[in-house]
Design a protein around this motif. Structure first.
Motif, PDB file in Angstrom:
ATOM      1  N   ARG A 131      -6.233 -17.492  -9.341  1.00 54.31           N
ATOM      2  CA  ARG A 131      -5.743 -18.602  -9.504  1.00 54.31           C
ATOM      3  C   ARG A 131      -6.255 -19.758  -9.295  1.00 54.31           C
ATOM      4  O   ARG A 131      -6.234 -20.885  -9.945  1.00 54.31           O
ATOM      5  CB  ARG A 131      -4.040 -18.578  -8.795  1.00 54.31           C
ATOM      6  CG  ARG A 131      -3.163 -19.631 -10.404  1.00 54.31           C
ATOM      7  CD  ARG A 131      -1.723 -19.151 -10.458  1.00 54.31           C
ATOM      8  NE  ARG A 131      -0.935 -20.358 -10.211  1.00 54.31           N
ATOM      9  CZ  ARG A 131       0.434 -20.181 -11.266  1.00 54.31           C
ATOM     10  NH1 ARG A 131       0.680 -19.558 -11.383  1.00 54.31           N
ATOM     11  NH2 ARG A 131       1.231 -21.850 -11.129  1.00 54.31           N
ATOM     12  N   GLU A 135      -7.376 -23.500 -10.683  1.00 54.52           N
ATOM     13  CA  GLU A 135      -6.699 -24.982 -11.088  1.00 54.52           C
ATOM     14  C   GLU A 135      -7.590 -25.898 -10.336  1.00 54.52           C
ATOM     15  O   GLU A 135      -7.705 -27.060 -11.047  1.00 54.52           O
ATOM     16  CB  GLU A 135      -5.140 -24.389 -10.197  1.00 54.52           C
ATOM     17  CG  GLU A 135      -4.214 -23.894 -10.368  1.00 54.52           C
ATOM     18  CD  GLU A 135      -2.916 -24.053 -11.015  1.00 54.52           C
ATOM     19  OE1 GLU A 135      -3.282 -25.188 -11.898  1.00 54.52           O
ATOM     20  OE2 GLU A 135      -2.420 -23.172 -11.905  1.00 54.52           O
ATOM     21  N   LEU A 138      -6.535 -19.158 -16.833  1.00 49.89           N
ATOM     22  CA  LEU A 138      -5.797 -19.780 -15.937  1.00 49.89           C
ATOM     23  C   LEU A 138      -4.045 -19.394 -16.642  1.00 49.89           C
ATOM     24  O   LEU A 138      -3.521 -19.049 -15.740  1.00 49.89           O
ATOM     25  CB  LEU A 138      -5.921 -21.282 -14.972  1.00 49.89           C
ATOM     26  CG  LEU A 138      -5.195 -22.342 -15.206  1.00 49.89           C
ATOM     27  CD1 LEU A 138      -4.568 -21.128 -13.804  1.00 49.89           C
ATOM     28  CD2 LEU A 138      -5.351 -23.697 -14.521  1.00 49.89           C
ATOM     29  N   ARG A 163      -0.843 -18.099 -15.527  1.00 51.01           N
ATOM     30  CA  ARG A 163       0.247 -18.665 -14.878  1.00 51.01           C
ATOM     31  C   ARG A 163       1.535 -18.318 -15.471  1.00 51.01           C
ATOM     32  O   ARG A 163       2.596 -18.758 -14.847  1.00 51.01           O
ATOM     33  CB  ARG A 163       0.076 -20.707 -15.386  1.00 51.01           C
ATOM     34  CG  ARG A 163      -0.367 -21.539 -14.372  1.00 51.01           C
ATOM     35  CD  ARG A 163      -0.966 -22.520 -15.675  1.00 51.01           C
ATOM     36  NE  ARG A 163      -1.469 -23.585 -14.970  1.00 51.01           N
ATOM     37  CZ  ARG A 163      -1.960 -24.811 -15.251  1.00 51.01           C
ATOM     38  NH1 ARG A 163      -2.425 -25.402 -16.525  1.00 51.01           N
ATOM     39  NH2 ARG A 163      -2.802 -25.697 -14.523  1.00 51.01           N
TER      40      ARG A 163
END
Length: 149
Positions: A120, A124, A143, A147
């Protein structure tokens, strides 16, 4: 700078470049001028960009491929982080999204290790480095999926 010479401040360098290209020229006439002006605006001050351990990031691709092939994943992941950082520097100056290939490889290594936090984080960073409306849709979707968990 060679032999202790101090390089000119960025604003003087930009002025010299403008003189070379001519003040009436626009970024559209000289794309290199646009890159130099972007570097000046971004505070890069003439420092070399796109370098990893003293060499251009592309020079490391064969080493990276070899390490991945040989199972040297820890070293490959460390090198990938350095390559990604260098690629983001270039992309920032060019005003484009960084190449997704290196982030994809790093994210895959994190996933292989079941390191969702690492996966992640690297995704990000990629998303943050992409100008609005740009970026690899597959990575951005990946991503988004992380999330949503």
């Amino acid at each position: 700078a060679p032999d202790g010479m101090v390089p000119p401040p960025p604003h003087r360098l930009l002025g010299s470049v403008m003189t070379l290209f001519g003040h009436g020229n626009t970024q559209g006439n000289h794309p290199i001028l646009a890159q130099i002006q972007a570097a000046y605006r971004n505070g890069l001050s003439g420092q070399p960009i796109g370098l990893v351990r003293g060499r251009h990031l592309i020079d490391w691709v064969p080493t990276l491929q070899e390490w991945l092939r040989d199972g040297r994943e820890d070293e490959a992941l460390e090198l990938l982080h350095d390559i990604i950082e260098a690629a983001e520097q270039i992309a920032q100056v060019d005003g484009v999204a960084p190449p997704s290939r290196y982030t994809q490889q790093a994210a895959d290594l994190y996933r292989k290790r079941a390191d969702e936090s690492g996966e992640r984080t690297i995704l990000e960073c990629y998303a943050a480095a992409c100008p609005a409306g740009t970026g690899d849709p597959a990575l951005l979707d990946r991503l988004a999926g992380l999330r949503d968990r």
